[in-house]
Write a protein that holds these residues in place. Sequence first.
Motif, PDB file in Angstrom:
ATOM      1  N   GLY A  17       0.824  -1.198   0.000  1.00 33.64           N
ATOM      2  CA  GLY A  17       0.000   0.000   0.000  1.00 33.64           C
ATOM      3  C   GLY A  17       0.858   1.246   0.000  1.00 33.64           C
ATOM      4  O   GLY A  17       1.586   1.485   0.964  1.00 33.64           O
ATOM      5  N   ASP A  41       2.312  -1.306  -4.599  1.00 30.38           N
ATOM      6  CA  ASP A  41       0.919  -0.895  -4.737  1.00 30.38           C
ATOM      7  C   ASP A  41       0.388  -1.382  -6.076  1.00 30.38           C
ATOM      8  O   ASP A  41       1.114  -1.424  -7.079  1.00 30.38           O
ATOM      9  CB  ASP A  41       0.753   0.613  -4.646  1.00 30.38           C
ATOM     10  CG  ASP A  41      -0.668   0.998  -4.275  1.00 30.38           C
ATOM     11  OD1 ASP A  41      -0.894   1.365  -3.100  1.00 30.38           O
ATOM     12  OD2 ASP A  41      -1.556   0.914  -5.155  1.00 30.38           O
ATOM     13  N   GLN A  42      -0.898  -1.739  -6.100  1.00 31.01           N
ATOM     14  CA  GLN A  42      -1.514  -2.217  -7.337  1.00 31.01           C
ATOM     15  C   GLN A  42      -1.716  -1.093  -8.348  1.00 31.01           C
ATOM     16  O   GLN A  42      -1.852  -1.338  -9.547  1.00 31.01           O
ATOM     17  CB  GLN A  42      -2.859  -2.875  -7.044  1.00 31.01           C
ATOM     18  CG  GLN A  42      -3.914  -1.912  -6.517  1.00 31.01           C
ATOM     19  CD  GLN A  42      -5.299  -2.523  -6.461  1.00 31.01           C
ATOM     20  OE1 GLN A  42      -5.550  -3.552  -7.097  1.00 31.01           O
ATOM     21  NE2 GLN A  42      -6.198  -1.918  -5.711  1.00 31.01           N
ATOM     22  N   GLY A  50      -6.453   4.329  -4.337  1.00 26.08           N
ATOM     23  CA  GLY A  50      -7.107   4.072  -3.068  1.00 26.08           C
ATOM     24  C   GLY A  50      -7.720   5.339  -2.502  1.00 26.08           C
ATOM     25  O   GLY A  50      -7.824   6.372  -3.185  1.00 26.08           O
ATOM     26  N   THR A 175       0.384  -5.933  -8.219  1.00 23.02           N
ATOM     27  CA  THR A 175      -0.735  -6.444  -7.439  1.00 23.02           C
ATOM     28  C   THR A 175      -0.279  -7.626  -6.579  1.00 23.02           C
ATOM     29  O   THR A 175       0.264  -8.606  -7.095  1.00 23.02           O
ATOM     30  CB  THR A 175      -1.879  -6.903  -8.361  1.00 23.02           C
ATOM     31  OG1 THR A 175      -2.310  -5.795  -9.148  1.00 23.02           O
ATOM     32  CG2 THR A 175      -3.054  -7.437  -7.541  1.00 23.02           C
ATOM     33  N   VAL A 203       0.692  -4.466   6.136  1.00 20.82           N
ATOM     34  CA  VAL A 203      -0.445  -4.291   5.235  1.00 20.82           C
ATOM     35  C   VAL A 203      -1.086  -2.937   5.537  1.00 20.82           C
ATOM     36  O   VAL A 203      -1.643  -2.733   6.621  1.00 20.82           O
ATOM     37  CB  VAL A 203      -1.467  -5.431   5.396  1.00 20.82           C
ATOM     38  CG1 VAL A 203      -2.649  -5.215   4.456  1.00 20.82           C
ATOM     39  CG2 VAL A 203      -0.815  -6.778   5.123  1.00 20.82           C
ATOM     40  N   THR A 205      -3.358  -1.286   3.275  1.00 19.36           N
ATOM     41  CA  THR A 205      -4.198  -1.221   2.088  1.00 19.36           C
ATOM     42  C   THR A 205      -5.581  -0.644   2.342  1.00 19.36           C
ATOM     43  O   THR A 205      -6.412  -0.604   1.423  1.00 19.36           O
ATOM     44  CB  THR A 205      -4.361  -2.628   1.493  1.00 19.36           C
ATOM     45  OG1 THR A 205      -4.932  -3.486   2.491  1.00 19.36           O
ATOM     46  CG2 THR A 205      -3.017  -3.199   1.060  1.00 19.36           C
ATOM     47  N   TRP A 208      -8.962  -2.469   1.307  1.00 15.93           N
ATOM     48  CA  TRP A 208      -8.756  -3.848   0.873  1.00 15.93           C
ATOM     49  C   TRP A 208      -8.232  -4.744   1.998  1.00 15.93           C
ATOM     50  O   TRP A 208      -7.900  -5.904   1.766  1.00 15.93           O
ATOM     51  CB  TRP A 208      -7.785  -3.877  -0.313  1.00 15.93           C
ATOM     52  CG  TRP A 208      -8.363  -3.253  -1.542  1.00 15.93           C
ATOM     53  CD1 TRP A 208      -9.347  -3.772  -2.332  1.00 15.93           C
ATOM     54  CD2 TRP A 208      -8.011  -1.990  -2.116  1.00 15.93           C
ATOM     55  NE1 TRP A 208      -9.626  -2.909  -3.374  1.00 15.93           N
ATOM     56  CE2 TRP A 208      -8.818  -1.801  -3.267  1.00 15.93           C
ATOM     57  CE3 TRP A 208      -7.089  -1.000  -1.778  1.00 15.93           C
ATOM     58  CZ2 TRP A 208      -8.726  -0.662  -4.072  1.00 15.93           C
ATOM     59  CZ3 TRP A 208      -7.003   0.120  -2.579  1.00 15.93           C
ATOM     60  CH2 TRP A 208      -7.814   0.288  -3.705  1.00 15.93           C
ATOM     61  N   TYR A 284     -10.779  -5.201  -6.230  1.00 12.37           N
ATOM     62  CA  TYR A 284      -9.347  -5.476  -6.126  1.00 12.37           C
ATOM     63  C   TYR A 284      -8.876  -6.365  -7.266  1.00 12.37           C
ATOM     64  O   TYR A 284      -9.534  -7.358  -7.609  1.00 12.37           O
ATOM     65  CB  TYR A 284      -9.007  -6.152  -4.796  1.00 12.37           C
ATOM     66  CG  TYR A 284      -7.514  -6.300  -4.587  1.00 12.37           C
ATOM     67  CD1 TYR A 284      -6.729  -5.184  -4.304  1.00 12.37           C
ATOM     68  CD2 TYR A 284      -6.894  -7.536  -4.703  1.00 12.37           C
ATOM     69  CE1 TYR A 284      -5.353  -5.311  -4.121  1.00 12.37           C
ATOM     70  CE2 TYR A 284      -5.518  -7.672  -4.514  1.00 12.37           C
ATOM     71  CZ  TYR A 284      -4.752  -6.545  -4.227  1.00 12.37           C
ATOM     72  OH  TYR A 284      -3.391  -6.660  -4.055  1.00 12.37           O
TER      73      TYR A 284
END
Length: 838
Positions: A17, A41-42, A50, A175, A203, A205, A208, A284
């Motif tokens: 994140g 981060d995705q 986010g 991801t 974590v 996130t 998520w 996600y």
Amino acid sequence: MSTGNTIPDSAGTVVVGAGCVGCSAAYHLTELGREDVVVLDQGPLFETGGSTSHAPGLVFQTGGCKLMTRMASYTRELYETLDGFRTCGGIEVATTEDRWDYLQRKRERGQSYGVEGGELLSPAEVAERIPQIDADTIHGGYYVPTDGKAHAVDASAAMAERARAAGAEFYGQTTVTDLETAGGEIQTVVTDRGRIAADEVLVATNIWGPLFGDMVGVDIPLVPCAHQYLVSDELAALAGADREIEQPLLRHQDQSLYFRQHGELYGIGSYNHEPLLVDPADIYGPEKLADLGLEYPSLREFTAEHFVENTHPDHDQSAADAAAELVPSLRDAEFESAINGMFCFTPDGMPILGPTEDIDGLWWALAIWVTQSGGAGNIVAHWMEDGVPRLDGERVDATPAHISRFQPHAGSREYTRGRGAQQYREVYQLIHPREQPADQRELRRSPFYERQAELGAAFYDSGGWEMPQWYESNEALLEEYDVPDRPDWLDRGWSKAQGVEHQAVRDRVAMVDMTTFTGIEVTGEGACEFLQGLLTNDVDVSPGRMRYTAMCNRDGGVLADLTVSRLADDRYMVFTGGGNSATLHSRWIREHAPDDGSVSVTAHDSSRCGVGVFGPDARNVLAPLVEAELSNDAFPFYTARETYLESLPVTMLRLSYAGELGWEIYTPMEYGARLWERIEDAGEAHGIVPMGWAALDSTSMEKGFRLWGTDLTPEFNPYEAGIGFAVDLETDFVGKEALLESREAGIDRKITPITLDEPGELVDAGHPVFDPDSGDVLGDVVRADYGYTIDAGIAYAVLPATAAEAGREVEIGYENERHPATVRDEPLFDPNRKKLLR
């Protein structure tokens, strides 16, 4: 900054994140000396998609508790150094008398917690700073000039740049698809671009978080919610506005709205609609994101009906109508943009911080708004690096945000969504501290519940348990006992039965449900040695004896106060309180137990129930029922016996939190109904009354007994908290080194009892204590109630040691008035312990 196609195959620390919380944690970890930090981060860096990407960035520093306020103030100070913050001030307005009274209390809370410059404004003074409002609709406002706007994306990028300069690496468009563990340790972060072996994983996130919990079999009680944000076209009232001189932020909490200036445009944030809950699994991963067709995965299409129609169950106006009533120029405005943007709530509205119990190296920092993001990252970084949570290097009570505060039922989807929706509805509501949730109740009931309901118990939710605070049946004794009235706010959700029960336990006998107290059984040949190294007091006593002790972290902060009974050479029963104590304190004990099989730790958090029998007639009630001899000689104070109450196997502890003669009596849950019945029947001849926890709390204050979570927290060490007598420096225990240093340096603050000078007067916790001569804030009230035996309002406050001498005159601020009060010696009641020892 690392954004290439190749990610490393290993790292010391991986942060998942790259929003403002993850970047804050990474920055602070590198500040503490970590170099091998990788952030993933995705989404793209740093507008990752986010909540950080669309957050309005309001930093109103005065929060609902000390932790949230301190984190917000730290965030403001940090972001100012990053050019990610604009100081414009913040104003919260009141359109009702109730809210105006609340803002007076809130200003005092800000003073208590170190927020400087806060002031109360008249309607005209609010309009001077925000001319477009209709001043005739408000009673006034609470103004903090150092509040302002954080640009979360810019702040994230700036923190990342600093972290990168110290060796951290950042990778976007990556991801995470799995977290792999083995042997109770985090092992690998699996991504769509490769695998990273990691020693630790954080974590961060936010919305998520539950998906990552699913990866490792850990419940993360958090639900994403959408709320609305609109930006108007040009408002005539803002025409020609200087972008360098911004109006204060504006909150209209009576209608769940907030406002902020965008040059000549005006932004409206609205919680004034029904909860719009989102399943994190729907938003996600690359495939899901491609399907959404929105700018960010944390956005939903704007639903106009939730703005123009009244869908909030607690309001009588739509967001559009309420906004236009306060800011009339919005009535005919068009809107340049409008979104439904996501953030998230936990069942109690607090963040989720800390390490996973059963997976070493896996950490969490979730459910955090931009407002607290800098502070939350600092706390979790210290926690990861130093082993204890700190904020800006100082002890902090992170217990309200600890991941282990949740009870087993909190992991259910029904509970998380039900309570999360409630938190959304109430985020701006004026909720009294005694107001109880209506949803997700009666989950945990003691065997006494049905009888307590017959007696008119006022049940509070305590970790899912239904715990009586007082009994309406005792109001019948008001002819016998005088109980002073309370002012409006302090009278709400309260009954004079508390005062009756308080006085009845002093002159007859009362019975109290102790079921939420948790017995943690420690057994094995190594039990004594283990507890000696964990607890502050010497517990190497003969079987049958008890000790009062503290349990500290390595900084010397108090994690718990406990009673420890040695039942046999190799068996101890450690009793802690209710609420989240069962999970928090038993976890700490389990984690420190040796793994050589010499010690077994079992928390009896649901398998046993208990009744406290306190008061001058306690012995007379129990003696005919109990096989053990109850005389002082046979069963002295602070001893324990395993015996029988008629046919019921019981463990009896000779102590009393009320400060009276008494015993706590525990038995397996299946015997509980009979236990209550027999004590109630035997006590009838002695005028026994059922007593709730409100009276137990007020009686304990008179006696000077501390209460975990109020005047006893990790923010204070035992000497500061006034339980230094429970520290034996002849033993070795966790935190001893810190306590030695503290004792040698001298205590510069302490928890101190204060009584209000005017009989019948009462204040509340969270309010400032003033020097009546200089007007300076000396400290803050951490616990308050009325002492019905001493006939005075009592406030326990944190004061400088130099101001804590008995007899000193002070003033306590409450609802914009100063109440004369006096510092006292403790205990205020029965200083020679004659009541306890009779």
